[in-house]
Every structure is written in structure tokens, then in C-alpha cells.
Design a protein around this motif. Structure first.
Motif, mmCIF file in Angstrom:
data_model
loop_
_atom_site.group_PDB
_atom_site.id
_atom_site.type_symbol
_atom_site.label_atom_id
_atom_site.label_comp_id
_atom_site.label_asym_id
_atom_site.label_seq_id
_atom_site.Cartn_x
_atom_site.Cartn_y
_atom_site.Cartn_z
ATOM 1 N N ALA A 152 -99.586 56.975 101.101
ATOM 2 C CA ALA A 152 -99.973 57.461 102.288
ATOM 3 C C ALA A 152 -101.392 57.545 102.793
ATOM 4 N N LEU A 153 -102.122 58.036 101.712
ATOM 5 C CA LEU A 153 -103.535 58.089 101.916
ATOM 6 C C LEU A 153 -104.301 56.832 102.216
ATOM 7 N N LYS A 154 -103.540 55.570 101.571
ATOM 8 C CA LYS A 154 -104.340 54.144 101.977
ATOM 9 C C LYS A 154 -104.098 53.962 103.365
ATOM 10 N N LEU A 194 -109.230 58.608 107.172
ATOM 11 C CA LEU A 194 -109.940 59.292 105.798
ATOM 12 C C LEU A 194 -111.094 58.208 105.566
ATOM 13 N N ASP A 195 -112.083 58.689 104.990
ATOM 14 C CA ASP A 195 -113.133 57.874 104.395
ATOM 15 C C ASP A 195 -112.923 57.954 102.814
ATOM 16 N N ILE A 196 -112.449 56.782 102.236
ATOM 17 C CA ILE A 196 -112.156 56.855 100.774
ATOM 18 C C ILE A 196 -112.996 55.814 100.118
ATOM 19 N N ASN A 197 -113.749 56.318 99.265
ATOM 20 C CA ASN A 197 -114.757 55.322 98.235
ATOM 21 C C ASN A 197 -113.949 55.350 96.898
ATOM 22 N N THR A 244 -112.259 61.874 98.702
ATOM 23 C CA THR A 244 -111.887 61.397 99.973
ATOM 24 C C THR A 244 -112.203 62.540 101.102
ATOM 25 N N TYR A 245 -112.754 62.059 102.100
ATOM 26 C CA TYR A 245 -113.152 63.079 102.832
ATOM 27 C C TYR A 245 -112.526 62.389 104.600
#
Length: 241
Positions: free
Chosen positions: A66-68, A76-79, A84-85
Motif C-alpha cells: 500500500a505504501l509503495k 508519500l516521500d519514501i527514502n 517515510t513522510y
């Protein structure tokens, strides 16, 4: 001999069970409700996979998927290896969908540029009405950097695009600003090719100076007209490419 029932089933052998997809959709919907309620705001830290898994009583793998999906959408900004923000950039919410739209429908550079002309002229008019001292200072800073790098076409393009972005921002319309930023990103490669064909960047720089002065002087009609003249010049170069 294959039975009638098996023949019917063979048509759908590649279809996967829907439960997992429905679960992922529910997770995305739950996060969406948190955003809508204001409990999650742009820039906020999103709970970890483990925390979300425990709160929602679902597997970590479902949460991860789901986050992907939200990452691809720009929500989302996923590093990797970091936190995750919730994304603070509206344009990131549009760039990936617009990329797919461009690929699926084979949109031409000319179509994107025509869209840019329609929107950017109006944003420039709005900037001439709404720009504050901070906005004007940012525009002037990009202009000064462009002047300093007029001999380096790629560097000049970088600051020239920054100047345009500062005008979008000064307009005060976040929706059109996000849309224009996304279109500019899609046009970046063609702009990089086009700038090489400019024998002299002094005309481009002169046009930007005049646009800035019109915005500074709160003259929306003149600012819009000057922006249209500038964009017509760029469009002519793209057509000749």
C-alpha cells in the motif's frame, strides 16, 4: 477430455485472488481518511510498517504494498533506509500520472507546450497581481544567476526554469502551479535539446528581465503578453528541432 467446467476455468487461470488487492485498497483508503481529517498533514512522519501493521491488524507485506502504491502516486516521500513522510509537493502528486498519460496516449511535445502557454500566461498575470517582496527577491535571484551563467547553456536553463517556477509560486494558485511544474518536468528533455540551438541567449535573458519588471510593477496584462512572446520564441525553436 477436459470438462466444460474446466474449460471455463481455464479462461481465468491468470486472475489472482482479489482479497489481497482489496485489503491494500482499504489500507490506502484508511490513510486517505487520516489525510482528509487533518490527522496527517504534508511533511508529517508516517508511522512505520510495523506500527501500521499492528494498528490495522494486517500483514506488514500488505502495508508495504500500500505504501509503495502511495509512493508511486506521489503521496508519500519514501527514502530507502530512512523514514517515510507525507509529501509536501503538490506537483509530485501529478508528475507520475501525467507521465503515464503521456506514454499511453503518445502526447506530443507540441501539445504539452500549447498547454504550457495557456496556463503559464495566466499564472504570470496572477503573479503580477499577487507577488510579494519575497517572491520578487526569489525571481531576481534566479535572473542574476542566469546572467552569471549565460555562457553555459545547461546552467542557464537550470536558472531560467527556476525563474519560471518562482513566477508559478508567486501566482498564489497552488493547483495550476503543481500542474505547470509537472508539465515543465515532462518538457525538460526537449528544453535541454532546444537550448543548444540558441545562437545567443541574450534575447531570452532580455525577455525574462522584461517579464520580471512587469510583474514587479504590478502590470498583469503586459506581463502576460511578454510571457506569451517568450513562450512563442521557445515553441518556434522546438518546432525547428
Amino acid at each position: 477430455m477436459v470438462s466444460g467446467k474446466n474449460l471455463k476455468e481455464e479462461k481465468f487461470l491468470e486472475i489472482k485472488p482479489i482479497e489481497k488487492l482489496v485489503l491494500i485498497d482499504h489500507i490506502i483508503e484508511t490513510i486517505g481518511k487520516l489525510i482528509a481529517s487533518g490527522k496527517l498533514k504534508p511533511g508529517d512522519l508516517v508511522p512505520s510498517e510495523r506500527t501500521l501493521s499492528n494498528l490495522l491488524q494486517v500483514s506488514r507485506n500488505s502495508v508495504r504494498q500500500a505504501l509503495k502504491a502511495l509512493d508511486v502516486l506521489g503521496v508519500l516521500d519514501i527514502n530507502p533506509g530512512s523514514r517515510t513522510y507525507l509529501n509536501t509537493s503538490l506537483s509530485n502528486l501529478l508528475i507520475n500520472p501525467m507521465k503515464f498519460m503521456t506514454l499511453l496516449h503518445d502526447l506530443k511535445t507540441k501539445e504539452l507546450f500549447q498547454t504550457r502557454k495557456i496556463i503559464e500566461v495566466e499564472l504570470t498575470k496572477l503573479a503580477a497581481v499577487n507577488a510579494n517582496e519575497e517572491d520578487l527577491a526569489e525571481m531576481l535571484e534566479f535572473l542574476n544567476h542566469a546572467k552569471e551563467n549565460i555562457k553555459s547553456k545547461n546552467k542557464y536553463l537550470e536558472y531560467e526554469m527556476g525563474f519560471h517556477e518562482s513566477i508559478f509560486k508567486a501566482s498564489g494558485n497552488r493547483v495550476l502551479t503543481a500542474l505547470m511544474s509537472s508539465i515543465n518536468n515532462l518538457l525538460l528533455e526537449s528544453r535541454k535539446k532546444t537550448v543548444k540551438f540558441f545562437p545567443d541567449l541574450s534575447l531570452s535573458l532580455k525577455q525574462h528581465d522584461e517579464i520580471y519588471i512587469s510583474v514587479r510593477d504590478n502590470n498583469p496584462e503586459k506581463a502576460g503578453r511578454l510571457m506569451l512572446e517568450h513562450l512563442n520564441l521557445i515553441e518556434h525553436m522546438i518546432e525547428d528541432d
